[in-house]
Design an enzyme around this catalytic site. Structure first.
Site, PDB file in Angstrom:
ATOM      1  N   PRO A   7       0.797  -1.227   0.000  1.00  0.00           N
ATOM      2  CA  PRO A   7       0.000   0.000   0.000  1.00  0.00           C
ATOM      3  C   PRO A   7       0.832   1.282   0.000  1.00  0.00           C
ATOM      4  O   PRO A   7       1.888   1.351   0.620  1.00  0.00           O
ATOM      5  CB  PRO A   7      -0.818  -0.104   1.300  1.00  0.00           C
ATOM      6  CG  PRO A   7      -0.099  -1.098   2.134  1.00  0.00           C
ATOM      7  CD  PRO A   7       0.534  -2.055   1.179  1.00  0.00           C
ATOM      8  N   ASN A   8       0.304   2.238  -0.721  1.00  0.00           N
ATOM      9  CA  ASN A   8       0.846   3.601  -0.816  1.00  0.00           C
ATOM     10  C   ASN A   8       2.123   3.714  -1.654  1.00  0.00           C
ATOM     11  O   ASN A   8       2.599   4.818  -1.905  1.00  0.00           O
ATOM     12  CB  ASN A   8       1.069   4.213   0.580  1.00  0.00           C
ATOM     13  CG  ASN A   8      -0.229   4.304   1.362  1.00  0.00           C
ATOM     14  OD1 ASN A   8      -1.214   4.827   0.845  1.00  0.00           O
ATOM     15  ND2 ASN A   8      -0.271   3.788   2.574  1.00  0.00           N
ATOM     16  N   ARG A  48       4.739  11.063  -2.418  1.00  0.00           N
ATOM     17  CA  ARG A  48       4.632  10.727  -0.999  1.00  0.00           C
ATOM     18  C   ARG A  48       5.948  11.008  -0.260  1.00  0.00           C
ATOM     19  O   ARG A  48       6.980  10.402  -0.567  1.00  0.00           O
ATOM     20  CB  ARG A  48       4.329   9.228  -0.905  1.00  0.00           C
ATOM     21  CG  ARG A  48       4.272   8.681   0.481  1.00  0.00           C
ATOM     22  CD  ARG A  48       4.189   7.165   0.427  1.00  0.00           C
ATOM     23  NE  ARG A  48       4.046   6.632   1.764  1.00  0.00           N
ATOM     24  CZ  ARG A  48       4.280   5.392   2.087  1.00  0.00           C
ATOM     25  NH1 ARG A  48       4.681   4.523   1.189  1.00  0.00           N
ATOM     26  NH2 ARG A  48       4.126   4.995   3.332  1.00  0.00           N
ATOM     27  N   TYR A  61      11.142   8.985   0.951  1.00  0.00           N
ATOM     28  CA  TYR A  61      11.084   7.945  -0.086  1.00  0.00           C
ATOM     29  C   TYR A  61      11.712   8.358  -1.418  1.00  0.00           C
ATOM     30  O   TYR A  61      11.788   7.542  -2.333  1.00  0.00           O
ATOM     31  CB  TYR A  61       9.621   7.522  -0.303  1.00  0.00           C
ATOM     32  CG  TYR A  61       9.008   6.909   0.946  1.00  0.00           C
ATOM     33  CD1 TYR A  61       9.504   5.718   1.466  1.00  0.00           C
ATOM     34  CD2 TYR A  61       7.953   7.530   1.611  1.00  0.00           C
ATOM     35  CE1 TYR A  61       8.962   5.158   2.613  1.00  0.00           C
ATOM     36  CE2 TYR A  61       7.398   6.970   2.756  1.00  0.00           C
ATOM     37  CZ  TYR A  61       7.912   5.785   3.244  1.00  0.00           C
ATOM     38  OH  TYR A  61       7.377   5.227   4.377  1.00  0.00           O
ATOM     39  N   ASN A 118       8.220  -5.534  -0.940  1.00  0.00           N
ATOM     40  CA  ASN A 118       8.110  -4.375  -0.060  1.00  0.00           C
ATOM     41  C   ASN A 118       6.624  -4.285   0.284  1.00  0.00           C
ATOM     42  O   ASN A 118       5.831  -3.767  -0.513  1.00  0.00           O
ATOM     43  CB  ASN A 118       8.594  -3.102  -0.745  1.00  0.00           C
ATOM     44  CG  ASN A 118       8.482  -1.893   0.184  1.00  0.00           C
ATOM     45  OD1 ASN A 118       7.955  -1.984   1.291  1.00  0.00           O
ATOM     46  ND2 ASN A 118       8.987  -0.753  -0.291  1.00  0.00           N
ATOM     47  N   ALA A 125       3.223  -0.736   4.759  1.00  0.00           N
ATOM     48  CA  ALA A 125       2.793  -0.787   6.164  1.00  0.00           C
ATOM     49  C   ALA A 125       2.324  -2.183   6.586  1.00  0.00           C
ATOM     50  O   ALA A 125       2.350  -2.510   7.778  1.00  0.00           O
ATOM     51  CB  ALA A 125       1.673   0.230   6.389  1.00  0.00           C
ATOM     52  N   HIS A 149      12.920  -2.505   1.811  1.00  0.00           N
ATOM     53  CA  HIS A 149      12.281  -1.239   2.175  1.00  0.00           C
ATOM     54  C   HIS A 149      13.139  -0.101   1.677  1.00  0.00           C
ATOM     55  O   HIS A 149      14.371  -0.153   1.769  1.00  0.00           O
ATOM     56  CB  HIS A 149      12.121  -1.114   3.701  1.00  0.00           C
ATOM     57  CG  HIS A 149      11.266  -2.196   4.267  1.00  0.00           C
ATOM     58  ND1 HIS A 149       9.900  -2.182   4.161  1.00  0.00           N
ATOM     59  CD2 HIS A 149      11.599  -3.356   4.879  1.00  0.00           C
ATOM     60  CE1 HIS A 149       9.414  -3.281   4.717  1.00  0.00           C
ATOM     61  NE2 HIS A 149      10.420  -4.014   5.150  1.00  0.00           N
ATOM     62  N   ARG A 160      13.313   4.796  12.187  1.00  0.00           N
ATOM     63  CA  ARG A 160      12.039   5.517  12.180  1.00  0.00           C
ATOM     64  C   ARG A 160      11.223   5.190  13.441  1.00  0.00           C
ATOM     65  O   ARG A 160      11.744   4.716  14.428  1.00  0.00           O
ATOM     66  CB  ARG A 160      11.298   5.203  10.883  1.00  0.00           C
ATOM     67  CG  ARG A 160      12.143   5.604   9.641  1.00  0.00           C
ATOM     68  CD  ARG A 160      11.410   5.369   8.360  1.00  0.00           C
ATOM     69  NE  ARG A 160      10.221   6.208   8.277  1.00  0.00           N
ATOM     70  CZ  ARG A 160       9.228   6.007   7.400  1.00  0.00           C
ATOM     71  NH1 ARG A 160       9.315   4.999   6.539  1.00  0.00           N
ATOM     72  NH2 ARG A 160       8.176   6.791   7.391  1.00  0.00           N
TER      73      ARG A 160
HETATM   74  C1  DQA Z   1       8.313   1.145   3.635  1.00  0.00           C
HETATM   75  C2  DQA Z   1       8.407   1.371   5.144  1.00  0.00           C
HETATM   76  C3  DQA Z   1       7.075   1.132   5.807  1.00  0.00           C
HETATM   77  O1  DQA Z   1       7.180   1.353   7.211  1.00  0.00           O
HETATM   78  C4  DQA Z   1       6.034   2.085   5.251  1.00  0.00           C
HETATM   79  O2  DQA Z   1       4.779   1.831   5.816  1.00  0.00           O
HETATM   80  C5  DQA Z   1       5.977   2.043   3.767  1.00  0.00           C
HETATM   81  C6  DQA Z   1       7.222   1.989   3.014  1.00  0.00           C
HETATM   82  C7  DQA Z   1       9.628   1.507   2.918  1.00  0.00           C
HETATM   83  O3  DQA Z   1       9.783   1.108   1.763  1.00  0.00           O
HETATM   84  O4  DQA Z   1      10.488   2.181   3.482  1.00  0.00           O
HETATM   85  O5  DQA Z   1       4.908   2.120   3.170  1.00  0.00           O
HETATM   86  O6  DQA Z   1       8.051  -0.224   3.392  1.00  0.00           O
END
Ligand code: DQA
Length: 149
Positions: A13-14, A21, A26, A77, A80, A103, A110
């Site tokens: 996700p995301n 983002r 990132y 990856n 979350a 990741h 973090r």
């Molecule tokens: C992530 C790290 C995760 O904690 C976060 O929720 C992400 C991206 C990363 O690639 O650093 O969505 O997986």
């Protein structure tokens, strides 16, 4: 050494929002840029990759189940879901394929909620903190794993 192997590269996700983002965390590359870089590295390594992203836990689980018969390894990856999903962990176990977790950010630098991963315990190894380059390192590792196994 060129090996003929197929790797599922899964994004959770995301990650479809890369480039927009939190670029200070990132980076500025989009998911399409990342896929192109992975495709280029995969070609060099003699791997075929199937690069996918979903915001839905169940869809990721289904793809991992299908990978059991369709692919030779999984780079993941899980975003979350890394920190929450027993379902994705279970799917990775039943797939019985080598898994490399990746990741973009260094999750250990973090918030504490990001320090635990359900995936690391079922993966061959985990790469984090190197941004998009981590995906290329993950493919390098997968090629070594598949070449050796
Ligand atoms: C992530 C790290 C995760 O904690 C976060 O929720 C992400 C991206 C990363 O690639 O650093 O969505 O997986």
């Amino acid at each position: 050494m060129a090996i003929d192997a197929s790797v599922l590269v899964l994004n959770g996700p995301n990650l479809n929002m890369l480039g927009v983002r939190e670029p200070h965390i990132y980076g500025s590359l989009t998911l399409d840029d990342l896929e192109a870089a992975c495709q280029e590295r995969a070609e060099q390594l003699g791997l075929t990759i199937d690069f996918r992203q979903s915001n839905h836990e169940g869809e990721l689980v289904t793809w991992i189940q299908q990978a059991r018969t369709e692919h030779d390894g999984i780079v993941i990856n899980a975003g979350a879901y890394t920190h929450t999903s027993v379902a994705i962990m279970d799917a990775l176990i039943l797939a019985e394929l080598p898994v490399v977790e990746v990741h973009l950010s260094n999750i250990f630098k973090r918030e504490p909620v990001r320090h635990h991963s359900y995936i690391t315990g079922v993966a061959k190894g985990m790469i984090c903190g190197f941004g998009p380059h981590g995906y290329l390192l993950a493919l390098d590792a997968m090629q070594r794993i598949l070449g050796r196994d």
